[in-house]
Scaffold this motif. Structure first.
Motif, PDB file in Angstrom:
ATOM      1  N   LEU A  73       0.830  -1.212   0.000  1.00 23.19           N
ATOM      2  CA  LEU A  73       0.000   0.000   0.000  1.00 23.19           C
ATOM      3  C   LEU A  73       0.866   1.265   0.000  1.00 23.19           C
ATOM      4  CD1 LEU A  73      -2.909  -0.866   2.472  1.00 23.19           C
ATOM      5  CD2 LEU A  73      -3.098  -0.375   0.029  1.00 23.19           C
ATOM      6  N   MET A  74       1.927   1.242   0.794  1.00 23.28           N
ATOM      7  CA  MET A  74       2.804   2.418   0.865  1.00 23.28           C
ATOM      8  C   MET A  74       3.479   2.678  -0.478  1.00 23.28           C
ATOM      9  SD  MET A  74       4.630   2.238   4.595  1.00 23.28           S
ATOM     10  CE  MET A  74       3.663   2.396   6.104  1.00 23.28           C
ATOM     11  N   VAL A  75       3.915   1.610  -1.122  1.00 25.67           N
ATOM     12  CA  VAL A  75       4.573   1.761  -2.415  1.00 25.67           C
ATOM     13  C   VAL A  75       3.583   2.236  -3.467  1.00 25.67           C
ATOM     14  CG1 VAL A  75       5.712   0.507  -4.288  1.00 25.67           C
ATOM     15  CG2 VAL A  75       6.373   0.071  -1.926  1.00 25.67           C
ATOM     16  N   LYS A  76       2.401   1.622  -3.488  1.00 30.66           N
ATOM     17  CA  LYS A  76       1.395   1.948  -4.500  1.00 30.66           C
ATOM     18  C   LYS A  76       0.949   3.401  -4.410  1.00 30.66           C
ATOM     19  CE  LYS A  76      -3.241   0.686  -6.096  1.00 30.66           C
ATOM     20  NZ  LYS A  76      -4.383  -0.230  -5.908  1.00 30.66           N
ATOM     21  N   HIS A  77       0.729   3.894  -3.181  1.00 30.14           N
ATOM     22  CA  HIS A  77       0.192   5.246  -2.999  1.00 30.14           C
ATOM     23  C   HIS A  77       1.253   6.278  -2.627  1.00 30.14           C
ATOM     24  CE1 HIS A  77      -3.928   3.750  -3.333  1.00 30.14           C
ATOM     25  NE2 HIS A  77      -3.579   2.752  -2.546  1.00 30.14           N
ATOM     26  N   ASP A  78       2.521   5.818  -2.541  1.00 31.04           N
ATOM     27  CA  ASP A  78       3.638   6.708  -2.216  1.00 31.04           C
ATOM     28  C   ASP A  78       3.357   7.501  -0.938  1.00 31.04           C
ATOM     29  OD1 ASP A  78       5.434   9.455  -3.807  1.00 31.04           O
ATOM     30  OD2 ASP A  78       6.129   7.864  -2.463  1.00 31.04           O
ATOM     31  N   ILE A  79       3.034   6.767   0.135  1.00 28.14           N
ATOM     32  CA  ILE A  79       2.750   7.377   1.430  1.00 28.14           C
ATOM     33  C   ILE A  79       3.675   6.780   2.484  1.00 28.14           C
ATOM     34  CG2 ILE A  79       0.363   8.027   0.988  1.00 28.14           C
ATOM     35  CD1 ILE A  79      -0.534   5.414   2.190  1.00 28.14           C
ATOM     36  N   GLY A  80       3.913   7.539   3.540  1.00 32.36           N
ATOM     37  CA  GLY A  80       4.857   7.104   4.566  1.00 32.36           C
ATOM     38  C   GLY A  80       4.229   6.570   5.832  1.00 32.36           C
ATOM     39  N   ARG A  81       2.894   6.645   5.936  1.00 34.00           N
ATOM     40  CA  ARG A  81       2.232   6.156   7.151  1.00 34.00           C
ATOM     41  C   ARG A  81       0.865   5.593   6.797  1.00 34.00           C
ATOM     42  NH1 ARG A  81       1.951  11.519   7.100  1.00 34.00           N
ATOM     43  NH2 ARG A  81       3.907  11.776   8.208  1.00 34.00           N
ATOM     44  N   LEU A  82       0.426   4.604   7.582  1.00 32.53           N
ATOM     45  CA  LEU A  82      -0.885   3.995   7.385  1.00 32.53           C
ATOM     46  C   LEU A  82      -1.635   3.962   8.712  1.00 32.53           C
ATOM     47  CD1 LEU A  82      -0.129   0.885   5.134  1.00 32.53           C
ATOM     48  CD2 LEU A  82      -1.602   2.799   4.522  1.00 32.53           C
ATOM     49  N   PRO A  83      -2.766   4.664   8.839  1.00 29.51           N
ATOM     50  CA  PRO A  83      -3.593   4.490  10.031  1.00 29.51           C
ATOM     51  C   PRO A  83      -4.141   3.063  10.071  1.00 29.51           C
ATOM     52  CG  PRO A  83      -4.182   6.497   8.841  1.00 29.51           C
ATOM     53  CD  PRO A  83      -3.272   5.707   7.942  1.00 29.51           C
ATOM     54  N   VAL A  84      -4.135   2.458  11.246  1.00 30.42           N
ATOM     55  CA  VAL A  84      -4.656   1.108  11.423  1.00 30.42           C
ATOM     56  C   VAL A  84      -6.071   1.243  11.972  1.00 30.42           C
ATOM     57  CG1 VAL A  84      -4.301  -1.139  12.487  1.00 30.42           C
ATOM     58  CG2 VAL A  84      -2.324   0.291  11.892  1.00 30.42           C
ATOM     59  N   VAL A  85      -7.054   0.761  11.229  1.00 28.82           N
ATOM     60  CA  VAL A  85      -8.459   0.971  11.567  1.00 28.82           C
ATOM     61  C   VAL A  85      -9.158  -0.363  11.720  1.00 28.82           C
ATOM     62  CG1 VAL A  85     -10.647   1.947  10.763  1.00 28.82           C
ATOM     63  CG2 VAL A  85      -8.507   3.196  10.391  1.00 28.82           C
ATOM     64  N   ASP A  86      -9.890  -0.507  12.832  1.00 30.80           N
ATOM     65  CA  ASP A  86     -10.643  -1.726  13.124  1.00 30.80           C
ATOM     66  C   ASP A  86     -12.110  -1.345  13.284  1.00 30.80           C
ATOM     67  OD1 ASP A  86     -10.586  -4.239  15.797  1.00 30.80           O
ATOM     68  OD2 ASP A  86     -11.367  -4.293  13.753  1.00 30.80           O
ATOM     69  N   ASN A  87     -12.941  -1.774  12.314  1.00 30.86           N
ATOM     70  CA  ASN A  87     -14.373  -1.450  12.334  1.00 30.86           C
ATOM     71  C   ASN A  87     -14.621   0.052  12.462  1.00 30.86           C
ATOM     72  OD1 ASN A  87     -15.231  -4.164  12.109  1.00 30.86           O
ATOM     73  ND2 ASN A  87     -14.894  -4.470  14.319  1.00 30.86           N
ATOM     74  N   GLY A  88     -13.872   0.847  11.704  1.00 30.52           N
ATOM     75  CA  GLY A  88     -14.049   2.284  11.711  1.00 30.52           C
ATOM     76  C   GLY A  88     -13.368   3.011  12.847  1.00 30.52           C
ATOM     77  N   ARG A  89     -12.738   2.270  13.750  1.00 36.69           N
ATOM     78  CA  ARG A  89     -12.105   2.869  14.926  1.00 36.69           C
ATOM     79  C   ARG A  89     -10.593   2.887  14.746  1.00 36.69           C
ATOM     80  NH1 ARG A  89     -10.450   0.650  19.960  1.00 36.69           N
ATOM     81  NH2 ARG A  89     -11.036  -1.402  19.141  1.00 36.69           N
ATOM     82  N   LEU A  90      -9.956   4.054  14.936  1.00 35.82           N
ATOM     83  CA  LEU A  90      -8.508   4.173  14.833  1.00 35.82           C
ATOM     84  C   LEU A  90      -7.849   3.513  16.032  1.00 35.82           C
ATOM     85  CD1 LEU A  90      -6.085   5.483  13.285  1.00 35.82           C
ATOM     86  CD2 LEU A  90      -6.332   7.433  14.839  1.00 35.82           C
ATOM     87  N   VAL A  91      -7.035   2.488  15.772  1.00 38.10           N
ATOM     88  CA  VAL A  91      -6.411   1.751  16.876  1.00 38.10           C
ATOM     89  C   VAL A  91      -4.890   1.882  16.890  1.00 38.10           C
ATOM     90  CG1 VAL A  91      -8.294   0.090  17.052  1.00 38.10           C
ATOM     91  CG2 VAL A  91      -6.380  -0.399  15.513  1.00 38.10           C
ATOM     92  N   GLY A  92      -4.296   2.418  15.819  1.00 41.25           N
ATOM     93  CA  GLY A  92      -2.838   2.536  15.781  1.00 41.25           C
ATOM     94  C   GLY A  92      -2.388   3.143  14.471  1.00 41.25           C
ATOM     95  N   ILE A  93      -1.079   3.194  14.298  1.00 36.59           N
ATOM     96  CA  ILE A  93      -0.510   3.712  13.055  1.00 36.59           C
ATOM     97  C   ILE A  93       0.806   2.992  12.789  1.00 36.59           C
ATOM     98  CG2 ILE A  93       0.835   5.603  14.105  1.00 36.59           C
ATOM     99  CD1 ILE A  93      -0.210   7.334  11.699  1.00 36.59           C
ATOM    100  N   VAL A  94       1.098   2.733  11.523  1.00 33.46           N
ATOM    101  CA  VAL A  94       2.355   2.093  11.142  1.00 33.46           C
ATOM    102  C   VAL A  94       3.013   2.961  10.085  1.00 33.46           C
ATOM    103  CG1 VAL A  94       1.293   0.647   9.360  1.00 33.46           C
ATOM    104  CG2 VAL A  94       3.447  -0.070  10.401  1.00 33.46           C
ATOM    105  N   THR A  95       4.319   3.148  10.203  1.00 35.25           N
ATOM    106  CA  THR A  95       5.061   4.015   9.291  1.00 35.25           C
ATOM    107  C   THR A  95       6.045   3.209   8.458  1.00 35.25           C
ATOM    108  OG1 THR A  95       6.886   4.457  10.811  1.00 35.25           O
ATOM    109  CG2 THR A  95       4.913   5.873  10.991  1.00 35.25           C
ATOM    110  N   ARG A  96       6.552   3.858   7.409  1.00 36.89           N
ATOM    111  CA  ARG A  96       7.582   3.219   6.589  1.00 36.89           C
ATOM    112  C   ARG A  96       8.801   2.868   7.427  1.00 36.89           C
ATOM    113  NH1 ARG A  96       8.267   7.054   3.096  1.00 36.89           N
ATOM    114  NH2 ARG A  96       6.888   6.310   1.447  1.00 36.89           N
ATOM    115  N   SER A  97       9.129   3.729   8.389  1.00 43.70           N
ATOM    116  CA  SER A  97      10.275   3.452   9.269  1.00 43.70           C
ATOM    117  C   SER A  97      10.042   2.192  10.085  1.00 43.70           C
ATOM    118  CB  SER A  97      10.524   4.642  10.195  1.00 43.70           C
ATOM    119  OG  SER A  97      10.853   5.790   9.452  1.00 43.70           O
ATOM    120  N   ASP A  98       8.799   1.992  10.558  1.00 43.54           N
ATOM    121  CA  ASP A  98       8.479   0.776  11.314  1.00 43.54           C
ATOM    122  C   ASP A  98       8.755  -0.469  10.474  1.00 43.54           C
ATOM    123  OD1 ASP A  98       5.519   2.345  12.689  1.00 43.54           O
ATOM    124  OD2 ASP A  98       7.552   2.248  13.517  1.00 43.54           O
TER     125      ASP A  98
END
Length: 430
Positions: free
Chosen positions: A396-421
Motif C-alpha cells: 500500500l505504501m509503495v502503490k500510494h507513495d505514502i509514509g504512514r498507514l492508520p490502522v483501523v478496526d471497524n471504523g475505529r482508529l487503533v494505531g498507526i504504522v510508518t515506513r520506518s516501522d
C-alpha cells in the motif's frame, strides 16, 4: 481521443502489442513510455518511421475518451497517465497475459494465461483477416519469442506456437529477430556483472539455491535484466535477485530471474508493487535501500510467501491525533513541537481525515490560519486492518507513495504504522 499504451521499460512484447493493437483500434494514437529496453531502442532507431508514436508528456489527458492498455495490468506500470486513473467516464480496454489480477479495470479486451501479450492480439488479427505486412509480422514474432524464450519457457502455451506459425506464414523474418533479440552487452554491463559477482551471496532457502547481489548505479543503465540472467547462469542458482541502488533518485531497482520449475519470482515482487512472469519479474521501490529489500525477500521465502507478524504487533499506539475543529495554527504548532510530519484527524475514535505539515505550510492568509483544519484535511484516507500482513502494508505504501498507514478496526482508529516501522522490522531491529 483514443490512446494505446503499455508498461515502462518497453520490451519487444510491449512494442509488438501496441503496434498490433493499432490494427484493432485504427483511430487510436500509440503512446510509448519514456523508458525503453536497449534492444527495442536499437530496433526503433531503424524502424521508427514505420511505427509513429507519442510521448506520454504530449498526451492531452483531459481529451482522452478511451485507453487501450497492452501487456500490463497495473496503473503504476504505466508512464505519466495518473490523471486517467480515477476517470469514471474513461473506457478502458485491456489486453494482457499476466497471471496476477491487477488494478486496471476494463470494459473490453482480453486477458488469458499465454506466454505473450502479442499472442492474444495476433490471434485476434488472424481471426479478423487483418492485413499484416512482413515487417509487422517480424515485430510481432519478436514479441512472442522474447516472452516465451523462443517457445521454450514454461509459460509457453499451444496458442503461442500457433500464433508464431501464422506469423511465419506471413513472412516474419527470423534473421532480423535473431539480431533484434540478441542482448546488448557492453563494457558498462561487464563492470556491473563483475560487481554483482563480488557482492553475491549464494544461499539455500526453502530448498532453492538463491543468489542475492547488489550494485550502485550511476545514472540510467539499460539491459540490466540480461546481466541478472547471466549472474544466475554463472552461479548455477535456481533464482537470482539483482538489487540496484539509484542514489540520485533514491530508489532501488529489483530484477529477479529464476529457472524453469523453480520459484515464482513474480509473486515475490508483487508486494513491492512489481510484477512480471514466474521466471522473470522486477520492481521499483522508492526510498528503500537494497539491504532492506533483501531481508524482506528472505522472510517471504522462509515463510512460504506469508509474513508471520500482523500489523497489530508492529503498529504504534496510542496515536497522536487532532480534532477537525482545531485551527490550522494550533495543529501546525503541535506537529512542529512533536516533530511529526502529519497526524490523523478524528472525531472520538472515528478517523475522518489526515493532515500533513506539507498541506499546512501552503496556507499563508490569516483567514486560512485561523480556519478549522477540517477545511484542508484529506478525507480519502488509505488505511489498513490490524490483522493485515506486513507485505500488504508495504504494498500500500509503495502503490500510494505514502509514509504512514492508520490502522483501523471497524471504523475505529487503533494505531498507526510508518515506513520506518517496516524497515526496522525488515532489518530485524524490532
Amino acid at each position: 481521443m483514443e490512446i494505446i499504451t503499455t508498461h515502462k521499460n518497453v520490451d519487444f512484447d510491449a512494442l509488438a502489442s501496441v503496434v498490433a493493437a493499432k490494427h484493432l483500434y485504427p483511430k487510436a494514437h500509440i503512446v510509448i513510455p519514456r523508458s525503453i529496453n536497449a534492444n527495442v531502442r536499437s530496433f526503433l532507431s531503424i524502424h521508427k518511421d514505420l511505427f509513429p508514436f507519442m510521448s506520454p508528456l504530449g498526451v492531452p489527458q483531459d481529451e482522452v475518451s478511451r485507453l487501450i492498455v497492452v501487456d500490463a495490468n497495473r496503473w503504476e506500470r504505466l508512464d505519466g497517465l495518473d490523471a486517467l486513473m480515477n476517470r469514471s467516464d474513461l473506457g478502458v480496454h485491456l489486453w494482457d497475459h499476466h497471471p496476477d489480477i491487477g488494478d486496471i479495470h476494463a470494459v473490453a479486451g482480453r486477458q488469458a494465461l499465454v506466454g505473450s501479450a502479442a499472442t492474444l492480439l495476433v490471434q485476434e488479427l488472424e481471426q479478423r483477416g487483418a492485413a499484416i505486412d512482413p515487417i509487422q509480422a517480424t515485430l510481432f514474432l519478436a514479441g512472442i519469442y522474447e516472452d516465451t524464450g523462443h517457445l521454450t519457457f514454461p509459460c509457453t502455451r499451444a496458442t503461442d506456437a500457433r500464433a508464431a506459425a501464422f506469423l511465419l506464414e506471413v513472412q516474419a523474418d527470423l534473421n532480423v529477430i535473431q539480431t533484434a533479440l540478441r542482448p546488448g552487452y557492453g563494457p558498462e554491463h561487464k563492470e556491473i556483472l563483475a560487481h554483482l559477482l563480488e557482492t553475491a551471496q549464494r544461499v539455500t532457502l526453502n530448498g532453492h539455491v538463491v543468489c542475492f547481489a547488489k550494485a550502485d548505479l550511476k545514472g540510467h543503465v539499460s539491459g540490466l535484466a540480461s546481466v541478472v540472467a547471466m549472474l544466475r547462469d554463472v552461479l548455477s542458482a535456481d533464482a537470482a535477485f539483482g538489487l540496484f541502488w539509484d542514489g540520485r533518485r533514491r530508489q532501488s531497482i529489483v530484477i529477479a530471474r529464476s529457472g524453469p520449475d523453480s520459484m515464482d519470482v513474480a509473486a515475490l515482487m508483487k508486494p513491492l508493487g512489481g510484477g512480471g512472469r514466474p521466471e522473470a519479474a522486477s520492481a521499483l521501490v522508492k526510498g528503500t535501500r537494497p539491504e532492506g529489500i533483501e531481508n524482506w525477500i528472505r522472510e517471504l521465502m522462509a515463510q512460504n510467501g506469508h509474513a508471520s507478524m500482523p500489523i497489530f504487533d508492529l503498529m504504534s499506539f496510542p496515536v497522536f491525533t487532532v480534532g477537525p475543529d482545531e485551527t490550522v495554527d494550533a495543529v501546525h504548532s503541535q506537529l512542529k513541537e512533536r516533530g511529526h510530519t502529519g497526524a490523523p484527524v478524528t472525531e472520538g475514535e472515528k478517523l475522518v481525515g489526515v493532515i500533513s505539515v506539507r498541506d499546512l505550510v501552503k496556507l499563508e492568509r490569516p483567514t486560512q490560519r485561523s480556519a478549522p483544519v477540517k477545511a484542508f484535511m484529506k478525507r480519502d484516507v488509505i488505511t489498513i486492518d490490524p490483522q493485515a500482513t506486513i507485505p500488504a502494508a508495504l504494498r500500500l505504501m509503495v502503490k500510494h507513495d505514502i509514509g504512514r498507514l492508520p490502522v483501523v478496526d471497524n471504523g475505529r482508529l487503533v494505531g498507526i504504522v510508518t515506513r520506518s516501522d517496516l524497515m526496522l522490522y525488515y532489518y530485524n531491529l524490532v
